[in-house]
Design an enzyme around this catalytic site. Sequence first.
Site, mmCIF file in Angstrom:
data_model
loop_
_atom_site.group_PDB
_atom_site.id
_atom_site.type_symbol
_atom_site.label_atom_id
_atom_site.label_comp_id
_atom_site.label_asym_id
_atom_site.label_seq_id
_atom_site.Cartn_x
_atom_site.Cartn_y
_atom_site.Cartn_z
ATOM 1 N N GLY A 173 57.490 -6.325 -139.166
ATOM 2 C CA GLY A 173 57.068 -7.843 -138.423
ATOM 3 C C GLY A 173 56.308 -8.837 -138.344
ATOM 4 N N GLU A 174 56.008 -10.090 -138.471
ATOM 5 C CA GLU A 174 55.563 -10.638 -138.867
ATOM 6 C C GLU A 174 54.514 -10.847 -139.464
ATOM 7 O OE1 GLU A 174 56.891 -13.814 -136.081
ATOM 8 O OE2 GLU A 174 58.998 -13.551 -136.611
ATOM 9 N N SER A 209 45.819 -1.011 -139.517
ATOM 10 C CA SER A 209 45.669 -0.316 -139.315
ATOM 11 C C SER A 209 43.935 -0.639 -140.149
ATOM 12 C CB SER A 209 46.575 0.821 -140.424
ATOM 13 O OG SER A 209 47.799 0.745 -140.130
ATOM 14 N N GLN A 220 56.350 -10.733 -146.720
ATOM 15 C CA GLN A 220 57.238 -9.742 -146.980
ATOM 16 C C GLN A 220 58.109 -9.411 -146.028
ATOM 17 O OE1 GLN A 220 55.023 -5.362 -147.019
ATOM 18 N NE2 GLN A 220 56.214 -5.444 -144.526
ATOM 19 N N GLY A 237 51.055 4.202 -141.655
ATOM 20 C CA GLY A 237 50.724 4.922 -140.417
ATOM 21 C C GLY A 237 49.578 4.608 -140.036
ATOM 22 N N ALA A 238 49.020 5.386 -139.415
ATOM 23 C CA ALA A 238 47.803 4.742 -138.562
ATOM 24 C C ALA A 238 47.893 3.972 -137.239
ATOM 25 C CB ALA A 238 46.968 4.003 -139.552
ATOM 26 N N GLY A 254 51.537 -2.388 -132.298
ATOM 27 C CA GLY A 254 52.056 -3.619 -132.984
ATOM 28 C C GLY A 254 52.588 -2.582 -133.826
ATOM 29 N N HIS A 255 52.786 -1.642 -134.292
ATOM 30 C CA HIS A 255 53.663 -0.702 -135.223
ATOM 31 C C HIS A 255 54.380 -0.091 -133.796
ATOM 32 C CE1 HIS A 255 50.321 0.314 -138.504
ATOM 33 N NE2 HIS A 255 51.386 -0.163 -139.001
#
Length: 281
Positions: A148-149, A187, A154, A30-31, A35-36
């Site tokens: 995302g890169e 975020s 991750q 969230g937030a 990018g999201h």
Amino acid sequence: MIFHEQQLLDKELDPYRVLKKKVGLVPTMGALHEGHLALVKKSVAENEITVVSIFVNPTQFDNSKDLQKYPRTLDEDSKLLRSLNAKILIYAPQPDDLYGNKVVSKRYSFGGLEKQMEGKFRSGHFDGVGTVLNLLFRAIRPDQAYFGEKDFQQLQIVRKLVEIEKLPINIVGCPIYREPHGLAMSSRNKRLSQVEFDKAGFIFETLQWVRSNFSDKSIPELQKIVQQKFKENNYLELEYFEIANIKNLIPAKRKRKRNKYRAFIAAFAGEVRLIDNMALN
Ligand code: AMP
């Protein structure tokens, strides 16, 4: 539409599964920022329906203050997603809806990927990430999931996770979205003061400098200069700088032509921990 319960979300998704229409998943805490949204837009373009999960996952935080201070803005997030005018379902559960009554991590071995960088500095972090994503993947059963890169380690670990868990999900990596001065959107940027925000562009400048000098300087030389650059910076405290092979994420000591490398930085601006990375060759 916001779902707080798996059961109801499942009912909504079932017709898509039956008709073999593609379901995309964008897991987030969230937030939401641009990018999201870039991940969400890609999923919307490539799938019949997109689920955006919004869940601040307690098991991936090694620092309770960081967890407590993590921004939570569900109303704004859902407005932003609604403004995209697309088939998007939001899944915003309470911990027990995903975890049941034991909010604990499963132990994972991701072939060593989990031992480097974020894994070294945030103990148990990737067990938490692996656990929550495994639960989300099994609950939502997406065809494709978007990452995302920005969190490159991750992303590589998620690719390994679907292999380990034998999940038929295509993992899609997406480029890093940045503020005009280069700071990777995050975020956590919401917690920076204006001065810290402005000064944090230094992380991107440093990564660019490393990329420009990668072919001329040795890795130990680059290491030394970057450490020095951060020492001279009064606003940012370096936690780690690594140049690593993108496949195994093992920090490299010398360059080999056939390998691909990325530079990785974690640094504190005041209390806020920022990470970023960049492809070097
Ligand atoms: P988070 O909400 O921080 O867990 O991030 C959710 C997803 O968005 C992860 O796959 C992140 O890598 C991705 N993401 C976060 N920030 C960015 C960014 N600046 N550019 C691209 N992807 C991002």
